[in-house]
Design an enzyme around this catalytic site. Structure first.
Site, mmCIF file in Angstrom:
data_model
loop_
_atom_site.group_PDB
_atom_site.id
_atom_site.type_symbol
_atom_site.label_atom_id
_atom_site.label_comp_id
_atom_site.label_asym_id
_atom_site.label_seq_id
_atom_site.Cartn_x
_atom_site.Cartn_y
_atom_site.Cartn_z
ATOM 1 C CB SER A 156 -32.806 -13.362 -29.675
ATOM 2 O OG SER A 156 -32.502 -12.830 -30.937
ATOM 3 C CE1 TYR A 169 -37.385 -15.874 -32.027
ATOM 4 C CE2 TYR A 169 -36.004 -13.935 -32.362
ATOM 5 C CZ TYR A 169 -36.136 -15.279 -32.058
ATOM 6 O OH TYR A 169 -35.005 -16.020 -31.763
HETATM 7 P P1 NAD Z 1 -34.671 -25.250 -33.480
HETATM 8 O O1 NAD Z 1 -35.853 -25.099 -34.367
HETATM 9 O O2 NAD Z 1 -33.470 -25.967 -33.988
HETATM 10 O O3 NAD Z 1 -35.089 -25.929 -32.100
HETATM 11 C C1 NAD Z 1 -36.227 -25.521 -31.399
HETATM 12 C C2 NAD Z 1 -36.759 -26.709 -30.630
HETATM 13 O O4 NAD Z 1 -37.877 -26.240 -29.845
HETATM 14 C C3 NAD Z 1 -37.283 -27.841 -31.525
HETATM 15 O O5 NAD Z 1 -36.745 -29.091 -31.106
HETATM 16 C C4 NAD Z 1 -38.798 -27.794 -31.336
HETATM 17 O O6 NAD Z 1 -39.429 -29.073 -31.420
HETATM 18 C C5 NAD Z 1 -38.891 -27.221 -29.916
HETATM 19 N N1 NAD Z 1 -40.188 -26.591 -29.650
HETATM 20 C C6 NAD Z 1 -40.874 -25.720 -30.440
HETATM 21 N N2 NAD Z 1 -42.045 -25.407 -29.868
HETATM 22 C C7 NAD Z 1 -42.091 -26.073 -28.698
HETATM 23 C C8 NAD Z 1 -43.043 -26.157 -27.648
HETATM 24 N N3 NAD Z 1 -44.219 -25.498 -27.715
HETATM 25 N N4 NAD Z 1 -42.765 -26.935 -26.562
HETATM 26 C C9 NAD Z 1 -41.598 -27.627 -26.509
HETATM 27 N N5 NAD Z 1 -40.671 -27.595 -27.476
HETATM 28 C C10 NAD Z 1 -40.910 -26.828 -28.554
HETATM 29 O O7 NAD Z 1 -34.305 -23.749 -33.059
HETATM 30 P P2 NAD Z 1 -33.011 -23.099 -32.354
HETATM 31 O O8 NAD Z 1 -32.416 -22.162 -33.334
HETATM 32 O O9 NAD Z 1 -32.178 -24.108 -31.699
HETATM 33 O O10 NAD Z 1 -33.762 -22.180 -31.279
HETATM 34 C C11 NAD Z 1 -33.707 -22.411 -29.894
HETATM 35 C C12 NAD Z 1 -33.919 -21.099 -29.173
HETATM 36 O O11 NAD Z 1 -32.869 -20.198 -29.502
HETATM 37 C C13 NAD Z 1 -35.223 -20.378 -29.535
HETATM 38 O O12 NAD Z 1 -35.788 -19.813 -28.361
HETATM 39 C C14 NAD Z 1 -34.769 -19.293 -30.479
HETATM 40 O O13 NAD Z 1 -35.644 -18.193 -30.488
HETATM 41 C C15 NAD Z 1 -33.421 -18.953 -29.878
HETATM 42 N N6 NAD Z 1 -32.496 -18.267 -30.767
HETATM 43 C C16 NAD Z 1 -32.086 -18.859 -31.929
HETATM 44 C C17 NAD Z 1 -31.219 -18.182 -32.735
HETATM 45 C C18 NAD Z 1 -30.737 -18.764 -34.031
HETATM 46 O O14 NAD Z 1 -30.176 -18.007 -34.836
HETATM 47 N N7 NAD Z 1 -30.904 -20.037 -34.296
HETATM 48 C C19 NAD Z 1 -30.728 -16.916 -32.378
HETATM 49 C C20 NAD Z 1 -31.165 -16.362 -31.182
HETATM 50 C C21 NAD Z 1 -32.037 -17.058 -30.382
#
Ligand code: NAD
Length: 274
Positions: A156, A169
């Site tokens: 991130s 985080y």
């Molecule tokens: P999201 O909530 O849409 O998807 C996350 C997925 O992870 C979900 O399907 C959930 O069921 C799954 N999950 C959660 N805990 C879990 C576990 N213990 N085992 C297996 N699966 C699990 O979120 P997203 O925004 O798509 O995030 C995905 C990644 O991207 C994360 O690591 C997040 O930190 C990172 N990220 C997101 C953003 C953003 O702005 N959305 C920015 C930077 C980084």
């Protein structure tokens, strides 16, 4: 050839993952889901690994219509036995994993003085234990197959920068950079590469949930959370998209050599500049 003639421009090639097996954690939603779709478009067989099996299965079924093999696996990335069993299931149905996207993640926001130890540990477990357990399982298969492979960690901008309310985080996302660099060094002799993608804010369920929570914690409106917290430092006031991040993942996955390993790529509309 005329010495003054310009060097011919090579025709652009399409990045291909044909014949590769890619496992994406947290792929039932958001970034992971889009990455799995884009990898399938590039010809990869994809494994949708997620806590939520029904959603993972629906995603896998939809992606299978693209003509690649898919597999939905119930996997809690914090559970050693579940991770190892999931990878064994993949080995049996699709063969060794060639690409891992360690993407599953959660967000919990609170000021440090109010953060419970339980929530601190819960968040670190998903991001760091999950990163370790899935990459260990993938590396074992990549070494045994003799083909090597590619690991991509979902970092991130918070792998580089801090924000208020996000102590675990920011800690976890910084930590993933260290893990990727170690695997880049240890993996080189096995033709294993490891890199990190560092997105800015993307409107996935993880972020949609955070907007009202941050508004409450900071005592400002939801519109102001978006404008003055999330997008304040971007060059254009725009959210990063799931497609932006999936294209970065495809580039890392398809890269043909160790030239690109141990790196992090920030995809954030200029919020953070290296
Ligand atoms: P999201 O909530 O849409 O998807 C996350 C997925 O992870 C979900 O399907 C959930 O069921 C799954 N999950 C959660 N805990 C879990 C576990 N213990 N085992 C297996 N699966 C699990 O979120 P997203 O925004 O798509 O995030 C995905 C990644 O991207 C994360 O690591 C997040 O930190 C990172 N990220 C997101 C953003 C953003 O702005 N959305 C920015 C930077 C980084």
């Amino acid at each position: 050839m005329n010495a003054t003639a310009p060097t011919p421009v090579r025709a652009s090639t399409t990045l291909s993952l044909k014949g590769k097996t890619a496992l994406v954690t947290g792929a039932a939603s958001g970034l992971g889901k889009r990455i799995a779709e884009v990898f399938a478009d590039a010809g990869a067989n994809v494994v949708i690994a997620d806590l939520r099996l029904a959603d993972a299965q629906a995603t896998a079924d939809a992606i299978a219509k693209k003509g690649v093999k898919t597999l939905a696996v119930a996997m809690n990335v914090t559970d050693e036995a579940a991770v190892d069993a999931g990878f064994a299931q993949v080995q049996q149905s699709l063969g060794a994993v060639d690409i891992l996207v360690s993407n599953a993640g959660i967000q919990i926001v609170a000021p440090i003085q109010d953060f419970t130890f339980a929530n601190w540990k819960k968040l670190l477990a998903v991001h760091l234990d999950g990163g370790f357990l899935t990459s260990r399982a993938a590396v074992r298969q990549m070494i045994a197959s003799g083909r090597g492979g590619c690991l991509i960690f979902m970092g991130s901008v918070h792998s580089k920068e801090a924000s208020r309310l996000k102590a675990p985080y920011v800690t976890a996302k910084h930590g993933l950079e260290g893990l990727a660099k170690v695997i880049a060094k240890e993996g080189a002799e096995h033709n294993i590469r490891a890199n990190v993608i560092c997105p800015g804010f993307v409107r996935t369920p993880l972020v949609e949930k955070q907007i009202p929570e941050q508004a409450q914690e900071l005592g400002i409106s939801e519109a102001d959370v978006v404008k003055t917290v999330m997008l304040k430092d971007t060059v254009d006031g725009e959210f990063t998209t799931v497609d932006d991040v999936a294209q970065a993942a495809l580039t890392f996955a398809a890269w043909p050599s160790n030239a690109l390993t141990g790196q992090s790529l920030v995809v954030s509309h200029g919020w953070f500049m290296q």
